[in-house]
Write a protein that holds these residues in place. Structure first.
Motif: not given
Length: 276
Positions: A163-181
């Motif tokens: 979970c994250g808010d604002s730029t923290g949500a951006n980090i969360a998105h990119n971490i979840v994308m990396r976890a998919g690979a």
């Protein structure tokens, strides 16, 4: 006579000012507060730990009432907002928020203290956040003698959320994308991600976004300031998930996704895109 006034090298108002000696003055942000054991308002306990030489975190544990004392509860990894350059996992604003969240959701939370720009430009925050996720995942395997007891004793590694808010949500998105690979330690899988008004942008206006000053607005300026070497600039997939050549969102490394948006928040159209 020698002046004690420092010379300003650059400033990014209203967030911060950088001086020629390399020091940074952050102009906004809530004050740092200590962790608490058995918070009088919520019963939540918190403590600070080191993950690596660069990364630390504040851990939260809800009040262990009889109905959950022996029950494994979900694990939440949280990334704070602040334009990648201000605020902290230890600040009053985020401590209060995560404390309340843990009390109501009854989760073990790990609020990550990643390095900030401009001292540490992106992708430092992304790398720190990935290291924190791998550290959490490592508790699912191996000997437990040197592991964090709150995670070992109470965390359910089949229910890990990001979970994250604002730029923290951006980090969360990119971490979840990396976890998919890339695999996580112990084969841990992320069950769900929560993006609260995520920070996304791009060079081409979409829907109601104005073309006037589009690439000079605050969203674009923040990205250029915190990640000056970003390949493709504002169309880097980390800020623009829909840029040409960006990885498919079908590769998200979680099975559930919740995106929260605010109608009067500037990048709302891009947030809506993330729901499609």
């Amino acid at each position: 006579m020698t002046s004690n006034t420092k010379e300003v090298a650059t400033e990014f108002l209203p967030l911060l000012r950088v001086y020629t000696d390399g020091s940074v003055e952050r102009l906004i942000g809530s004050p740092l507060v200590p962790p608490t054991l058995d918070d009088p308002a919520t019963g939540v306990s918190s403590k600070d730990i080191s993950i690596t030489s660069d990364v630390s975190a504040r851990l939260y544990l809800p009040k262990l009432t009889d109905d959950i004392y022996y029950e494994k509860i979900p694990i939440l990894l949280y990334f704070h907002g602040g334009g990648f350059s201000i605020e902290s996992a230890f600040s009053f604003f985020h401590h209060r928020y995560v404390n309340l969240l843990v009390s109501q959701a009854r989760v073990v939370a790990v609020s990550v203290e990643f390095r900030l720009s401009p001292e540490h430009p992106l992708p430092a925050a992304y790398e720190d956040s990935w290291a924190a996720l791998q550290w959490v995942s490592s508790h699912s395997i191996g000997e437990n003698s040197d592991k964090e007891p709150w995670l070992i004793n109470h965390g359910d590694f089949d229910r890990v959320y990001i979970c994250g808010d604002s730029t923290g949500a951006n980090i969360a998105h990119n971490i979840v994308m990396r976890a998919g690979a890339e695999p996580l330690h112990g084969g841990v899988k992320i069950l769900g991600a929560i993006l609260c008004h995520p920070f996304f942008w791009g060079s081409i206006p979409i829907r109601s976004e104005s073309s006037i000053g589009h690439q000079q607005n605050m969203m674009c300026r923040i990205w250029k300031f915190v990640y000056p070497s970003a390949p493709h600039g504002i169309d880097n997939p980390m800020i623009n998930p829909f840029a040409p050549g960006a990885p498919s969102l079908s590769g998200l490394g979680c099975s559930r996704l919740l995106v929260c948006i605010v109608d009067n928040n500037p990048p709302r159209e891009r947030k809506r895109n993330s729901l499609l």
